[in-house]
Design a protein around this motif. Structure first.
Motif, PDB file in Angstrom:
ATOM      1  N   ASN A  67      57.670  45.661  17.539  1.00  0.00           N
ATOM      2  CA  ASN A  67      59.071  45.243  17.440  1.00  0.00           C
ATOM      3  C   ASN A  67      59.969  46.266  18.133  1.00  0.00           C
ATOM      4  N   PRO A  68      59.899  46.318  19.440  1.00  0.00           N
ATOM      5  CA  PRO A  68      60.716  47.314  20.139  1.00  0.00           C
ATOM      6  C   PRO A  68      62.196  46.995  20.023  1.00  0.00           C
ATOM      7  N   SER A  69      62.967  48.020  19.761  1.00  0.00           N
ATOM      8  CA  SER A  69      64.419  47.850  19.687  1.00  0.00           C
ATOM      9  C   SER A  69      65.012  48.486  20.934  1.00  0.00           C
ATOM     10  N   VAL A  70      65.461  47.671  21.861  1.00  0.00           N
ATOM     11  CA  VAL A  70      66.007  48.165  23.118  1.00  0.00           C
ATOM     12  C   VAL A  70      66.906  47.084  23.710  1.00  0.00           C
ATOM     13  N   ALA A  71      67.944  47.523  24.372  1.00  0.00           N
ATOM     14  CA  ALA A  71      68.858  46.573  25.030  1.00  0.00           C
ATOM     15  C   ALA A  71      69.154  47.067  26.438  1.00  0.00           C
ATOM     16  N   LEU A  72      69.372  46.138  27.333  1.00  0.00           N
ATOM     17  CA  LEU A  72      69.705  46.452  28.718  1.00  0.00           C
ATOM     18  C   LEU A  72      71.002  45.751  29.096  1.00  0.00           C
ATOM     19  N   LEU A  73      71.897  46.508  29.737  1.00  0.00           N
ATOM     20  CA  LEU A  73      73.150  45.951  30.261  1.00  0.00           C
ATOM     21  C   LEU A  73      73.105  46.055  31.781  1.00  0.00           C
TER      22      LEU A  73
ATOM     23  N   PRO B 270      58.159  42.278  22.418  1.00  0.00           N
ATOM     24  CA  PRO B 270      56.798  42.741  22.729  1.00  0.00           C
ATOM     25  C   PRO B 270      56.314  42.209  24.067  1.00  0.00           C
ATOM     26  N   GLY B 271      55.800  43.102  24.886  1.00  0.00           N
ATOM     27  CA  GLY B 271      55.267  42.729  26.191  1.00  0.00           C
ATOM     28  C   GLY B 271      56.303  42.581  27.284  1.00  0.00           C
ATOM     29  N   LYS B 272      57.569  42.784  26.949  1.00  0.00           N
ATOM     30  CA  LYS B 272      58.626  42.618  27.944  1.00  0.00           C
ATOM     31  C   LYS B 272      58.878  43.950  28.641  1.00  0.00           C
ATOM     32  N   GLY B 273      58.702  43.996  29.942  1.00  0.00           N
ATOM     33  CA  GLY B 273      58.897  45.213  30.705  1.00  0.00           C
ATOM     34  C   GLY B 273      60.287  45.302  31.310  1.00  0.00           C
ATOM     35  N   LEU B 274      60.504  46.358  32.080  1.00  0.00           N
ATOM     36  CA  LEU B 274      61.825  46.581  32.659  1.00  0.00           C
ATOM     37  C   LEU B 274      62.216  45.474  33.624  1.00  0.00           C
ATOM     38  N   SER B 275      61.287  45.027  34.445  1.00  0.00           N
ATOM     39  CA  SER B 275      61.629  44.007  35.437  1.00  0.00           C
ATOM     40  C   SER B 275      62.081  42.716  34.768  1.00  0.00           C
ATOM     41  N   GLN B 276      61.424  42.306  33.673  1.00  0.00           N
ATOM     42  CA  GLN B 276      61.830  41.083  32.981  1.00  0.00           C
ATOM     43  C   GLN B 276      63.183  41.279  32.302  1.00  0.00           C
ATOM     44  N   LEU B 277      63.396  42.447  31.693  1.00  0.00           N
ATOM     45  CA  LEU B 277      64.696  42.741  31.090  1.00  0.00           C
ATOM     46  C   LEU B 277      65.806  42.640  32.126  1.00  0.00           C
ATOM     47  N   MET B 278      65.557  43.176  33.302  1.00  0.00           N
ATOM     48  CA  MET B 278      66.587  43.155  34.336  1.00  0.00           C
ATOM     49  C   MET B 278      66.831  41.727  34.831  1.00  0.00           C
TER      50      MET B 278
ATOM     51  N   GLU C 269      76.746  47.635  41.515  1.00  0.00           N
ATOM     52  CA  GLU C 269      75.984  47.157  40.367  1.00  0.00           C
ATOM     53  C   GLU C 269      75.411  48.342  39.593  1.00  0.00           C
ATOM     54  N   PHE C 270      75.455  48.231  38.269  1.00  0.00           N
ATOM     55  CA  PHE C 270      75.020  49.309  37.394  1.00  0.00           C
ATOM     56  C   PHE C 270      74.104  48.746  36.312  1.00  0.00           C
ATOM     57  N   ALA C 271      73.210  49.607  35.811  1.00  0.00           N
ATOM     58  CA  ALA C 271      72.314  49.218  34.715  1.00  0.00           C
ATOM     59  C   ALA C 271      72.357  50.292  33.639  1.00  0.00           C
ATOM     60  N   LEU C 272      72.384  49.851  32.372  1.00  0.00           N
ATOM     61  CA  LEU C 272      72.439  50.764  31.235  1.00  0.00           C
ATOM     62  C   LEU C 272      71.366  50.332  30.240  1.00  0.00           C
ATOM     63  N   LEU C 273      70.433  51.222  29.960  1.00  0.00           N
ATOM     64  CA  LEU C 273      69.372  50.937  28.991  1.00  0.00           C
ATOM     65  C   LEU C 273      69.668  51.701  27.705  1.00  0.00           C
ATOM     66  N   LEU C 274      69.574  50.980  26.570  1.00  0.00           N
ATOM     67  CA  LEU C 274      69.867  51.577  25.265  1.00  0.00           C
ATOM     68  C   LEU C 274      68.604  51.564  24.406  1.00  0.00           C
ATOM     69  N   PRO C 275      67.771  52.595  24.490  1.00  0.00           N
ATOM     70  CA  PRO C 275      66.560  52.639  23.651  1.00  0.00           C
ATOM     71  C   PRO C 275      66.936  52.772  22.179  1.00  0.00           C
ATOM     72  N   GLY C 276      66.263  51.997  21.332  1.00  0.00           N
ATOM     73  CA  GLY C 276      66.507  52.080  19.901  1.00  0.00           C
ATOM     74  C   GLY C 276      67.707  51.308  19.427  1.00  0.00           C
TER      75      GLY C 276
ATOM     76  N   ARG D 195      58.545  52.980  27.411  1.00  0.00           N
ATOM     77  CA  ARG D 195      57.210  53.350  26.945  1.00  0.00           C
ATOM     78  C   ARG D 195      57.287  54.094  25.615  1.00  0.00           C
ATOM     79  N   ARG D 196      58.308  54.958  25.483  1.00  0.00           N
ATOM     80  CA  ARG D 196      58.442  55.732  24.243  1.00  0.00           C
ATOM     81  C   ARG D 196      58.837  54.863  23.059  1.00  0.00           C
ATOM     82  N   CYS D 197      59.625  53.810  23.297  1.00  0.00           N
ATOM     83  CA  CYS D 197      60.076  52.990  22.169  1.00  0.00           C
ATOM     84  C   CYS D 197      59.296  51.691  22.082  1.00  0.00           C
ATOM     85  N   GLY D 198      58.113  51.654  22.674  1.00  0.00           N
ATOM     86  CA  GLY D 198      57.296  50.449  22.635  1.00  0.00           C
ATOM     87  C   GLY D 198      56.703  50.217  21.261  1.00  0.00           C
ATOM     88  N   GLY D 199      56.088  49.065  21.073  1.00  0.00           N
ATOM     89  CA  GLY D 199      55.505  48.708  19.795  1.00  0.00           C
ATOM     90  C   GLY D 199      55.625  47.215  19.581  1.00  0.00           C
TER      91      GLY D 199
END
Length: 391
Positions: A250-256, A352-360, A303-310, A244-248
């Motif tokens: 062109n959000p820059s975020v990656a999920l592992l 844009p419009g991609k939430g956590l569930s879709q990223l996962m 199983e592990f998840a790592l979110l990299l905001p920005g 939510r904080r890095c939304g916009g």
């Protein structure tokens, strides 16, 4: 007379009540700063009892333990507030201030008797100790209302101790004896202002203790003790807030998403203690390799998840490779030498419009590709790859 006794017992009663409350809290929490708060209220109850109720000693020497109690009240309460923030407690400075104040008090008691001199020396000493709290808390960030309130309680206490005696004594004059002193407007203001400050300080510190306890319980509820990372609930809450904080546009975020390879087989062959050691090592490597803003959690058994905001796909790949190659060395000496643990990683990036569930889901699909390609490798979801790589 009955009214005077009631007033005389007001502060001792408040002190003993809050001392008992803080001791009960200390038995539950075992935090040293809570014990200091209890000691402060024991000292204030003792000081007011000796000052107002205890029988007189030759040369008014009962005044010495009473005023020592007032100084100890300030000293222990300063230690409680400063200690709550984990800051160094200025024991030496407070002890020197207390000793100098008591020495000056003795001079104005035995050497050159002066009730006003005794008032000023004790009030100034206690006020300086309160200012030490103000100085310690001044540079700190105060994210909660209670943090600001504790700061202003210390400032109010310092003003009450330093300014009030100067103002009232300059308006009302001095005292010929202690009978006049204890019937004076000055002593009445001491009793009532001290009662108000004591109640305000105690309630503020108790609320601070409650906030600390709630934060600790929340951390326990959202943390995985084995890996040292967040659990699934904690990860999803923190990751959603970060997205939510890095939304916009062109959000820059990656999920592992990472999965320990053949983990069930490791548990079956080598036992759960070895599996637990691998999980703990994986968590340690993640924490060591983590960028400051990363949100990391154990979202399943292995199983592990790592979110990299920005951050984008290249940073995510570097982090994944660092964790992948660092896992086996981190396990050295903790698992059988013949066993070499590995992990597979799937990466996805935000849009844009991609939430956590879709990223996962996308990272999970990439993880499946890494497993199918032979495990112990990193794969990115197709849309996360640069055009040159995708072609």
């Amino acid at each position: 007379m009955t009214g005077q006794i009631f007033i005389s017992l007001l502060n001792p009663a408040i002190g003993l009540l809050f001392a008992a409350a803080f001791f009960l809290l200390w038995f539950q929490r075992r935090e040293r700063y809570i014990a200091y708060a209890a000691a402060a209220y024991v000292a204030t109850a003792f000081a007011f009892l000796v000052q107002d109720v205890a029988p007189a000693l030759p040369m008014e020497l009962q005044r010495l333990p009473a005023n020592a109690g007032f100084l100890l009240t300030g000293l222990f309460f300063a230690a409680a507030i400063v200690g709550r923030y984990g800051l160094p407690i200025p024991w030496r400075a407070m002890t020197v201030t207390t000793a100098v104040s008591l020495a000056a008090f003795l001079w104005f008691l035995l050497g050159r008797p002066s009730i006003e001199g005794r008032i000023y020396t004790i009030s100034l000493g206690a006020g300086i100790i309160a200012l030490m709290v103000v100085r310690a808390l001044w540079p700190l960030a105060k994210p909660h209302l209670i943090d600001r309130l504790l700061f202003w309680v210390a400032a109010l206490s310092a003003a009450n101790l330093i300014v009030r005696p100067l103002v009232i004594l300059s308006l009302t004059g001095g005292f010929a004896n202690y009978e006049g002193f204890q019937q004076s407007i000055y002593w009445t203001t001491v009793q009532f202002s001290q009662a108000i400050v004591s109640v305000l300080a105690a309630i503020s510190l108790m609320v601070a203790i409650a906030i600390d306890l709630i934060a600790e319980l929340r951390q326990q509820a959202e943390s995985d003790p084995l890996s040292g990372l967040l659990n699934r609930r904690g990860f999803e809450a923190a990751a959603t807030a970060a997205l939510r904080r890095c939304g916009g546009e062109n959000p820059s975020v990656a999920l592992l998403i990472a999965d320990l390879d053949r983990f069930k087989q490791v548990n079956d062959v080598h036992g759960h203690a070895v599996g637990d050691a691998i999980i703990a090592a994986f968590g340690a490597v993640v924490r060591h390799s983590a960028p400051p803003a990363m949100v990391a959690g154990r979202i399943g058994g292995e199983e592990f998840a790592l979110l990299l905001p920005g951050d984008g796909i290249e940073t995510a790949r570097r982090v994944a490779e660092a964790v992948r190659t660092g896992l086996a060395p981190a396990c050295a000496g903790r698992i059988p030498p013949a066993l070499t643990p590995t992990a597979s990683f799937g990466l996805a990036t935000g849009a844009p419009g991609k939430g956590l569930s879709q990223l996962m889901r996308e990272a999970d699909q990439a993880l499946y590709e890494a497993k199918r390609a032979g495990r112990d490798r990193v794969r990115a979801f197709a849309s996360a790859l640069p055009l040159s790589a995708a072609g």
